[in-house]
Structures are given as structure tokens and as C-alpha cells.
Write an enzyme that holds these catalytic residues in place. Structure first.
Site, PDB file in Angstrom:
ATOM      1  N   ASP A 114      26.094   9.649  -3.123  1.00  0.00           N
ATOM      2  CA  ASP A 114      25.875   8.955  -1.845  1.00  0.00           C
ATOM      3  C   ASP A 114      25.087   9.789  -0.832  1.00  0.00           C
ATOM      4  OD1 ASP A 114      27.406   6.931  -2.903  1.00  0.00           O
ATOM      5  OD2 ASP A 114      29.178   7.336  -1.669  1.00  0.00           O
ATOM      6  N   ALA A 155      27.852  12.374   4.306  1.00  0.00           N
ATOM      7  CA  ALA A 155      27.173  12.420   5.606  1.00  0.00           C
ATOM      8  C   ALA A 155      27.064  13.861   6.095  1.00  0.00           C
ATOM      9  CB  ALA A 155      27.937  11.567   6.628  1.00  0.00           C
ATOM     10  N   VAL A 213      38.022  10.482   6.572  1.00  0.00           N
ATOM     11  CA  VAL A 213      37.929  11.403   5.435  1.00  0.00           C
ATOM     12  C   VAL A 213      38.487  10.713   4.182  1.00  0.00           C
ATOM     13  CG1 VAL A 213      38.712  13.623   4.508  1.00  0.00           C
ATOM     14  CG2 VAL A 213      38.150  13.408   6.941  1.00  0.00           C
ATOM     15  N   ALA A 214      37.745  10.835   3.060  1.00  0.00           N
ATOM     16  CA  ALA A 214      38.129  10.177   1.797  1.00  0.00           C
ATOM     17  C   ALA A 214      38.442   8.709   2.050  1.00  0.00           C
ATOM     18  CB  ALA A 214      39.330  10.877   1.130  1.00  0.00           C
ATOM     19  N   GLY A 215      37.609   8.077   2.887  1.00  0.00           N
ATOM     20  CA  GLY A 215      37.877   6.705   3.313  1.00  0.00           C
ATOM     21  C   GLY A 215      36.962   5.665   2.697  1.00  0.00           C
ATOM     22  N   GLY A 216      36.041   6.084   1.820  1.00  0.00           N
ATOM     23  CA  GLY A 216      35.105   5.116   1.231  1.00  0.00           C
ATOM     24  C   GLY A 216      33.927   4.823   2.130  1.00  0.00           C
ATOM     25  N   MET A 217      33.658   5.728   3.085  1.00  0.00           N
ATOM     26  CA  MET A 217      32.535   5.525   4.016  1.00  0.00           C
ATOM     27  C   MET A 217      31.539   6.683   3.960  1.00  0.00           C
ATOM     28  SD  MET A 217      34.200   3.613   7.265  1.00  0.00           S
ATOM     29  CE  MET A 217      32.616   2.855   7.651  1.00  0.00           C
ATOM     30  N   ALA A 218      31.610   7.476   2.889  1.00  0.00           N
ATOM     31  CA  ALA A 218      30.652   8.569   2.640  1.00  0.00           C
ATOM     32  C   ALA A 218      30.673   9.642   3.722  1.00  0.00           C
ATOM     33  CB  ALA A 218      29.234   8.028   2.447  1.00  0.00           C
ATOM     34  N   GLY A 219      31.861   9.958   4.230  1.00  0.00           N
ATOM     35  CA  GLY A 219      31.976  10.982   5.277  1.00  0.00           C
ATOM     36  C   GLY A 219      31.547  12.364   4.791  1.00  0.00           C
ATOM     37  N   LYS A 239      28.633   4.839   5.907  1.00  0.00           N
ATOM     38  CA  LYS A 239      28.070   3.685   5.181  1.00  0.00           C
ATOM     39  C   LYS A 239      29.178   2.742   4.758  1.00  0.00           C
ATOM     40  CE  LYS A 239      29.616   4.801   0.882  1.00  0.00           C
ATOM     41  NZ  LYS A 239      30.626   4.062   0.162  1.00  0.00           N
TER      42      LYS A 239
HETATM   43  O1  C5P Z   1      28.679  11.657  -7.074  1.00  0.00           O
HETATM   44  P1  C5P Z   1      30.021  11.901  -6.471  1.00  0.00           P
HETATM   45  O2  C5P Z   1      30.442  13.344  -6.565  1.00  0.00           O
HETATM   46  O3  C5P Z   1      30.168  11.350  -5.092  1.00  0.00           O
HETATM   47  O4  C5P Z   1      31.056  11.074  -7.356  1.00  0.00           O
HETATM   48  C1  C5P Z   1      32.435  11.267  -7.274  1.00  0.00           C
HETATM   49  C2  C5P Z   1      33.095  10.668  -8.521  1.00  0.00           C
HETATM   50  O5  C5P Z   1      32.970   9.234  -8.513  1.00  0.00           O
HETATM   51  C3  C5P Z   1      32.464  11.105  -9.828  1.00  0.00           C
HETATM   52  O6  C5P Z   1      33.035  12.291 -10.303  1.00  0.00           O
HETATM   53  C4  C5P Z   1      32.776   9.926 -10.742  1.00  0.00           C
HETATM   54  O7  C5P Z   1      34.093  10.016 -11.231  1.00  0.00           O
HETATM   55  C5  C5P Z   1      32.734   8.742  -9.815  1.00  0.00           C
HETATM   56  N1  C5P Z   1      31.427   8.033  -9.843  1.00  0.00           N
HETATM   57  C6  C5P Z   1      31.131   7.242 -10.929  1.00  0.00           C
HETATM   58  N2  C5P Z   1      29.927   6.579 -10.970  1.00  0.00           N
HETATM   59  C7  C5P Z   1      29.056   6.668  -9.935  1.00  0.00           C
HETATM   60  C8  C5P Z   1      29.349   7.460  -8.814  1.00  0.00           C
HETATM   61  C9  C5P Z   1      30.559   8.130  -8.792  1.00  0.00           C
HETATM   62  O8  C5P Z   1      31.918   7.132 -11.881  1.00  0.00           O
HETATM   63  N3  C5P Z   1      27.912   6.001 -10.001  1.00  0.00           N
END
Ligand code: C5P
Length: 300
Positions: free
Chosen positions: A138, A106, A97-103, A11
Site C-alpha cells: 500500500d 502512510a 493503527v492497524a485499522g485497515g487505512m494504511a497508516g 486510504k
Molecule cells: O505488503 P504488506 O506488507 O502490506 O502485506 C501485509 C500482508 O498482507 C502480507 O504479508 C500478506 O500476508 C498479505 N497480503 C496479501 N496479498 C496482497 C497484499 C497483502 O496476501 N496483495
């Protein structure tokens, strides 16, 4: 059934508006998700225990222990079904990986769909969405795909009518960024500048651009509140974005929490040329052309 194969898209966030920090450590968002044609594959095979193997471009950067979100997904699904199941998950990575694309999300979504089928559970989509929301903000969108607005911490979704396709280039960086660290940096920057944090609102201009399939307007309306934080943590991204703009991208933005940068192009050929030019300029590790919207996790 001895094996199930699922394809899941990456994404990009077309709008990522971050509200104030909540008591639970998350932020309320307006998050316009858009699924693009970079896919991970998740294969689920019969097995006694739950285990994962990772293949593909970024395999060495993915954990294979409990830290792997696909393993957590398989276990959460088994728990929901009230039984002990085993599965061998084989993940073929194409999403950075850890790229901001929800890998990672997914792969979790892929594991939910694959195990639901492999184990013959027949759980409805709504149940999978509920489990997905507990796994990560995500993950529900990785199941749904298309284009959708996420509110709450991003997990409450409503679909958005979008014409398309839109053509993108993703400039993949060396190494990843931690989502939690980028959000924390966003909070730190806001505190340092005394910025008033408004309640996030969906951009009507963005929705119009999506409905009309107007790439020029979409490029002008891309917004990401996490971008200043990602640029602070990875200063080289400013040059990557600037280079894409100079090369004629209609819009240039950090994807989610980064460090992947997303560029919108007018058409498929322009996107292909832009990918080659970005690689040639030496401002990324690789650049990949893709289109969106595409469907969410599905069996192939
Ligand atoms: O939900 P997820 O585990 O992907 O989120 C990773 C981290 O991103 C959370 O621990 C939080 O620090 C941050 N986050 C946030 N607000 C969101 C989604 C994620 O602060 N709406």
C-alpha cells in the site's frame, strides 16, 4: 535544510477483490484505492542516527524499533542513494493503527518524501514509487493519493478519474487487526466453503460512479472480499455496519483488512451527523468524518 514536514493521507478501498493465493504468499488484487482527509504528519530532522518518535492519538500502539515502516523507509532510501544518512522522524498520528487505512504505509511514504528533501537527494517520484513498492503493497498509493486502481499485490497503480468530493465517516474500533491474519482467514473461509476464486476484475459500475461523482451509485458498488474474514475475526463489526446502514449511509463497508468501518454519506453535513449518531449508538470507539479524494504525501 534542518527540518521537513510532510502530510500523508489515509486510504479506504472502494473495491478490494482478492484473487487466488500466489506462490510468494501474496494475492493478486484489483484494489481501487481512495485517499481521504485523515492525515498523519511526518517531520524529518537532521540527526546522526535513524530514530523515530511517535505522537498523537494512537502513539502508544506504534513500534519505534525496526518494526516501524518509516524507519525501514528511511534506511531503504539511504541505501538506494548509496550513502549512510541519519534522521529523526517525528510521526504525528491521526490515522488509526492497524485499522485497515494504511497508516503504517502512510508513515513510510511520508518518510520517503521527507528524507528525499532533507538529504537533498532530489530523487524523482518514480524512484520513490519503486522503493515504496518494496516496503509494502500500500506504500506506493500513499505517495500517489487521489483514486487509483492497484493490481499485482496492489503496488502497480493507474490513476482513476474521479469527480468528488465524496463524504465519508470512519468508525474506528478498539484495537487493530493484522492484515496478514485477515488474508489468511479469507483463504481459510474460501477453502472451507470450496468457493471458486475468480480472477479479479475491476467493477465498471464503480468506475462510472467515480467518474460521474455519483455517491448513491458508488455506495451501491463498494465491495471488499476481505470483509467476511474481518467480520469472522471481529464479530462486533457486523453490528457497526448494520447501524450505519440503518442510519442512512449510502454504503457501508469494512475498510481494507479492518477493523475500521467506512460509511459513505450524501454530503458533508450528513457525514457529520452520521459520525455523531454512530458514536452515540456505541458501536465504535470514535467516528471521524472525512472527504476524498485528496492528494498523496506532500511537503507542507
Ligand atoms: O505488503 P504488506 O506488507 O502490506 O502485506 C501485509 C500482508 O498482507 C502480507 O504479508 C500478506 O500476508 C498479505 N497480503 C496479501 N496479498 C496482497 C497484499 C497483502 O496476501 N496483495
Amino acid at each position: 535544510m534542518s527540518s521537513v514536514r510532510v502530510r500523508v493521507p489515509a486510504k479506504v478501498n472502494l473495491q478490494l477483490s482478492v484473487g487466488p493465493l500466489r506462490d510468494d504468499g501474496y494475492h493478486d488484487l484489483v484494489n481501487v484505492f481512495h485517499a481521504v482527509s485523515i492525515f498523519d504528519e511526518v517531520v524529518a530532522r537532521e540527526s546522526e542516527a535513524v530514530a523515530v518518535r511517535v505522537e498523537g492519538s494512537f502513539a502508544d500502539q506504534v513500534p519505534t524499533d525496526e518494526g516501524n515502516l518509516a524507519i525501514q523507509a528511511a534506511k531503504a532510501l539511504a541505501k538506494h542513494a548509496g550513502r549512510t544518512y541519519g534522521v529523526e522522524l517525528i510521526i504525528r498520528k491521526a490515522i488509526p493503527v492497524a485499522g485497515g487505512m494504511a497508516g503504517g504505509s502512510a508513515d513510510a511514504a511520508g518518510a520517503l518524501v521527507a528524507c528525499n528533501e532533507l538529504w537533498g537527494l532530489g530523487l524523482p517520484f518514480e524512484d520513490l514509487m519503486e522503493i515504496a513498492g518494496d516496503l509494502g503493497s500500500d506504500v506506493p498509493f500513499s505517495l500517489l493519493g487521489g483514486t487509483a486502481i492497484g493490481t499485482g499485490r496492489g503496488e502497480q497503480l493507474s490513476e482513476v478519474p474521479a469527480s468528488g468530493p465524496f463524504h465519508w465517516v470512519f468508525a474506528v474500533a478498539d484495537g487493530g487487526l493484522s492484515t496478514a491474519k485477515v488474508y489468511a482467514e479469507c483463504d481459510r473461509l474460501r477453502e472451507a466453503t470450496g468457493e471458486e476464486v475468480a480472477w479479479p476484475q475491476v467493477s465498471e459500475g464503480l468506475l462510472d460512479a467515480l467518474r460521474l461523482g455519483d455517491a448513491q451509485a458508488l455506495g451501491a458498488h463498494l465491495v471488499n472480499d476481505l470483509q467476511p474474514a474481518a467480520l469472522m475475526l471481529r464479530q462486533s463489526l457486523a453490528r457497526t455496519l448494520e447501524t450505519g446502514r440503518e442510519l442512512g449511509a449510502l454504503g457501508a463497508i469494512v475498510s481494507g483488512s479492518g477493523p475500521t468501518c467506512a460509511f459513505l454519506a450524501a454530503d458533508e453535513e450528513t457525514a457529520r451527523n452520521l459520525a455523531v449518531a454512530l458514536e452515540g449508538a456505541g458501536v465504535c470507539r470514535t467516528a471521524v468524518a472525512a472527504h476524498g479524494p485528496v492528494r498523496g504525501a506532500h511537503i507542507v
